[in-house]
Design an enzyme around this catalytic site. Sequence first.
Site, PDB file in Angstrom:
ATOM      1  N   GLN A  54     -65.065  -5.257  36.031  1.00 54.41           N
ATOM      2  CA  GLN A  54     -64.895  -6.615  35.527  1.00 54.41           C
ATOM      3  C   GLN A  54     -64.463  -7.432  36.695  1.00 54.41           C
ATOM      4  O   GLN A  54     -63.441  -7.093  37.532  1.00 54.41           O
ATOM      5  CB  GLN A  54     -63.735  -6.763  34.388  1.00 54.41           C
ATOM      6  CG  GLN A  54     -64.090  -8.350  33.622  1.00 54.41           C
ATOM      7  CD  GLN A  54     -63.558  -8.139  32.129  1.00 54.41           C
ATOM      8  OE1 GLN A  54     -62.779  -7.210  31.909  1.00 54.41           O
ATOM      9  NE2 GLN A  54     -64.011  -9.019  31.579  1.00 54.41           N
ATOM     10  N   GLN A  87     -69.006  -9.338  34.047  1.00 53.27           N
ATOM     11  CA  GLN A  87     -68.721  -8.195  33.654  1.00 53.27           C
ATOM     12  C   GLN A  87     -69.651  -7.051  34.101  1.00 53.27           C
ATOM     13  O   GLN A  87     -70.997  -7.624  33.838  1.00 53.27           O
ATOM     14  CB  GLN A  87     -68.627  -7.944  32.280  1.00 53.27           C
ATOM     15  CG  GLN A  87     -67.626  -8.852  31.503  1.00 53.27           C
ATOM     16  CD  GLN A  87     -67.726  -9.068  30.157  1.00 53.27           C
ATOM     17  OE1 GLN A  87     -67.274  -8.302  29.342  1.00 53.27           O
ATOM     18  NE2 GLN A  87     -68.656 -10.049  29.829  1.00 53.27           N
ATOM     19  N   ASP A  95     -66.684 -10.694  51.454  1.00 54.70           N
ATOM     20  CA  ASP A  95     -66.051  -9.955  50.353  1.00 54.70           C
ATOM     21  C   ASP A  95     -65.878  -8.416  50.378  1.00 54.70           C
ATOM     22  O   ASP A  95     -65.870  -7.889  49.456  1.00 54.70           O
ATOM     23  CB  ASP A  95     -66.205 -10.556  48.989  1.00 54.70           C
ATOM     24  CG  ASP A  95     -65.014 -10.315  48.080  1.00 54.70           C
ATOM     25  OD1 ASP A  95     -63.949 -10.154  48.704  1.00 54.70           O
ATOM     26  OD2 ASP A  95     -65.210 -10.431  46.985  1.00 54.70           O
TER      27      ASP A  95
HETATM   28  N1  LIG Z   1     -74.048  -0.814  40.338  1.00 53.25           N
HETATM   29  C1  LIG Z   1     -73.087  -0.524  39.915  1.00 53.25           C
HETATM   30  N2  LIG Z   1     -72.799   0.866  39.455  1.00 53.25           N
HETATM   31  C2  LIG Z   1     -71.551   1.200  39.204  1.00 53.25           C
HETATM   32  N3  LIG Z   1     -70.286   0.221  38.882  1.00 53.25           N
HETATM   33  C3  LIG Z   1     -70.378  -0.923  39.548  1.00 53.25           C
HETATM   34  C4  LIG Z   1     -71.831  -1.349  39.873  1.00 53.25           C
HETATM   35  N4  LIG Z   1     -71.633  -2.714  40.417  1.00 53.25           N
HETATM   36  C5  LIG Z   1     -70.352  -3.041  40.008  1.00 53.25           C
HETATM   37  N5  LIG Z   1     -69.776  -2.185  39.673  1.00 53.25           N
HETATM   38  C6  LIG Z   1     -68.204  -1.991  39.311  1.00 53.25           C
HETATM   39  O1  LIG Z   1     -67.856  -3.269  38.646  1.00 53.25           O
HETATM   40  C7  LIG Z   1     -66.941  -3.866  39.431  1.00 53.25           C
HETATM   41  C8  LIG Z   1     -67.175  -5.475  39.578  1.00 53.25           C
HETATM   42  O2  LIG Z   1     -68.379  -5.698  40.184  1.00 53.25           O
HETATM   43  P1  LIG Z   1     -68.489  -6.792  41.066  1.00 53.25           P
HETATM   44  O3  LIG Z   1     -67.626  -6.534  42.370  1.00 53.25           O
HETATM   45  O4  LIG Z   1     -70.001  -7.033  41.691  1.00 53.25           O
HETATM   46  O5  LIG Z   1     -68.232  -7.904  40.239  1.00 53.25           O
HETATM   47  P2  LIG Z   1     -67.686  -9.365  40.580  1.00 53.25           P
HETATM   48  O6  LIG Z   1     -67.649 -10.280  39.788  1.00 53.25           O
HETATM   49  O7  LIG Z   1     -68.539  -9.973  41.629  1.00 53.25           O
HETATM   50  O8  LIG Z   1     -66.379  -9.122  41.252  1.00 53.25           O
HETATM   51  P3  LIG Z   1     -65.275  -9.803  42.449  1.00 53.25           P
HETATM   52  O9  LIG Z   1     -64.183 -10.182  41.458  1.00 53.25           O
HETATM   53  O10 LIG Z   1     -64.930  -8.699  43.356  1.00 53.25           O
HETATM   54  O11 LIG Z   1     -66.221 -10.970  42.962  1.00 53.25           O
HETATM   55  C9  LIG Z   1     -67.247  -3.234  40.766  1.00 53.25           C
HETATM   56  O12 LIG Z   1     -65.647  -3.187  41.448  1.00 53.25           O
HETATM   57  C10 LIG Z   1     -67.404  -1.732  40.398  1.00 53.25           C
HETATM   58  O13 LIG Z   1     -66.560  -0.957  40.265  1.00 53.25           O
END
Ligand SMILES: Nc1ncnc2c1ncn2[C@@H]1O[C@H](COP(=O)(O)OP(=O)(O)OP(=O)(O)O)[C@@H](O)[C@H]1O
Length: 737
Positions: A372, A377, A491
């Site tokens: 998340q 999510q 980031d």
């Molecule tokens: N392709 C993927 N396969 C497996 N897990 C993933 C994948 N993409 C993201 N995740 C998991 O989901 C989490 C959140 O993804 P992501 O960082 O893209 O979301 P976000 O909303 O952009 O987060 P942030 O708060 O860092 O901006 C990641 O830390 C990772 O653990």
Amino acid sequence: MDQQTNHEPAIEAQNLFKQNFQLSAAEHLQQQNIDTQQHVLTGLQQMTLPNSQQSETSSSSAVSMVSTPNESPRLGSRISASHQRLPSLSSLAPNLGSYNSTSQVPQASLTPRQYRISDVDINQALKRHQSETNTLNQFRNPWFNQKSNPRLAPINTHLGCDDNYSPLLMQTPVKGAPQGLPTTYESSTFQDASQIIPPLRINAPLPQDTYNQNAQFGPGEFYRRQSVAANYFSNHEQVPKSALPMYAKGFETLGELQRPHSPAPRFHRIQSLSDLRPVTNAKPKYRRASSSTTFVSPLKALTTSISVTYSMCRPEFDYKSSKNPRRVLTKPSHPKSNNGNDNEDNDYILYVNDILGTEENRKYMVLDLLGQGTFGQVVKCQNLKTQEIVAVKVVKSTPVYLNQSLTEASILEHLNSKIDPHDKHHFLRLQDKFMHKNHLCLVFELLSSNLYDLIRQNQFNGLTIKLIRKFSVQLLDALAVLKDAKLIHCDLKPENISLVSLDRPDLKVIDFGSACHERQIFYTYIQSRFYRSPEVLLGLSYSSSVDMWSFGCIVAELFLGLPLFPGSSEYNQLYRIIQMMGMPPTWMIDMGKNSMNFMNKIELPNGKHTYQLKSMEQYSKENNVKETPGKEYFKQRYLEDIIMNYQLPKKNMTQQMIDKEMMNRKCLSHFLHGILNLNPLERWTPHEAILHPFITEQPFDGFWNPPSKTIGLPSGSGSTSSLDTVRRQRSKSFGNI
Ligand SMILES: Nc1ncnc2c1ncn2[C@@H]1O[C@H](COP(=O)(O)OP(=O)(O)OP(=O)(O)O)[C@@H](O)[C@H]1O
């Protein structure tokens, strides 16, 4: 009789079980009406118990390990014996789900063999017992060891690290190290340390306090039991008859259950050719047909095929997964907006088995939550057409997040199709995107744990230099490609770097939600705080060198297991950086839009000026906040000292090994100083850093400069080997605060 007076069903069940195994052979022969089904249930219950409960039956554990070639070694004879009377299992069906409490049975008339304990009785009694003794929370899987753990073993064995010590488990825990230190964006609350149950380490003592001290087997016994079971499991089809366990005279004809104490298996000489032939049962004994007329093992009948077993016992039993309660994945899960689809954070409320997408080829069944983040999510899904397992990011429904995520998608599409079409430079692959109930859904390849998870699994101890090098090479390659494409990730942090799988040390950079083009910089407030560069903190314009700063912080964290600059506020972040690395050059402070928030300008007699970081008191007063120095995680102040004094990876290292480790550390320290240069114009680029001896593994004599730069330091400073001196000079003014 103990059992008669003891009304605790769990203990009674164990005693019943124990007693039945300790009866004499003659008694056993007379006790043909023993309800063996109770033993199956008890056996299964025992298998799920913490050791404190298991210890009661340890005397019978030898029996359980001796099994016929076609049986599961763990269940062993208890299960085999039960299936001699399998028809009696059907009598279980009417009892399923019913509760026969001990109070329903007249206690005085109970004997162990008359007293029928239903599975529910035992479950409830155990639950009660566990909550009373509070052992369940402390329970750690005694079968765990690092080599057999599917999540960790591959990293240990295949990530290409020194065989002598495991990379994940290289360090003993840092005394007083924080558990669950957050590395996330602006998070001020530290994770609850008690929630982290680290994996057991292979050479660490078993946590005795979580096990019954009166248990009859010690820690070594767990492993012995495990390896016996494992060996048996893989070889059992070929065990010659003569190698089967011998029993004391007079007991040969007894059933498995009735043997009082089965001795450990012995090896036997091969006496005839037939001993070498594989023993297989055309129609396996003690097995029953499922409804589809195939044979299933007792273990399967009572676990994965339990619903078939139930329906065979009771035809009216009809199991439908659609009747299962839906498991909600989103928190908070209370509907607030978007026709009841979204919660108060504008996150789509996701349930297991939900279908995302409506088009024929774009239907994804939700399986589990992966992560998340700020943008939404990320869930594990299955493409219903191709059956492929993927990761789907379900973006929050507000326009701000939607627009930013569309940028993320277009940057990834550009990277995937134009810059890295052959998937060689460690960028996450975007497979598809669609809208679902006002939420943008980005479909990615499924990756494994991120680097923060990896460090956490290692109890916040550092990884080996060899593994860090493998990760660094890939990250520098990705950063070099990004720089050439004039893209800035903005980031970079351990959470945004994921392992492709747990069996090899391959990485991918994820989360391009904050990424931008160097010519289209919209935001001044970027990067997660711990990884935020000095130029961003001071409010200067920035370039792809901000990613290099984050990269330096990540490499240091991989080595130390803890963030290098865990700032609790912007001020504290700058404070920590300056304390360790010295003051930024005056021109940076002159130009930074935020500089005067943090600095006092001091006019010098020669008409020039210098800066001094404001004291905590001054900053707190001016900004109406309460700044504190924050926790110090390292005893030493300077990076080089921290690295050189960090705990050794392993005990009992020879002097030669220590010398090699220290040489590697010197090299790592030099590498990090070039990358964590406060001046973005002097900071090494990925193209330069990738040539450093830390990466190339060429001999390092303490002096190295990138070929493209005469020197990565202010003129006159000599070579990068004198970085420490320069840094100490720069930090002089810091010492006054
Ligand atoms: N392709 C993927 N396969 C497996 N897990 C993933 C994948 N993409 C993201 N995740 C998991 O989901 C989490 C959140 O993804 P992501 O960082 O893209 O979301 P976000 O909303 O952009 O987060 P942030 O708060 O860092 O901006 C990641 O830390 C990772 O653990």
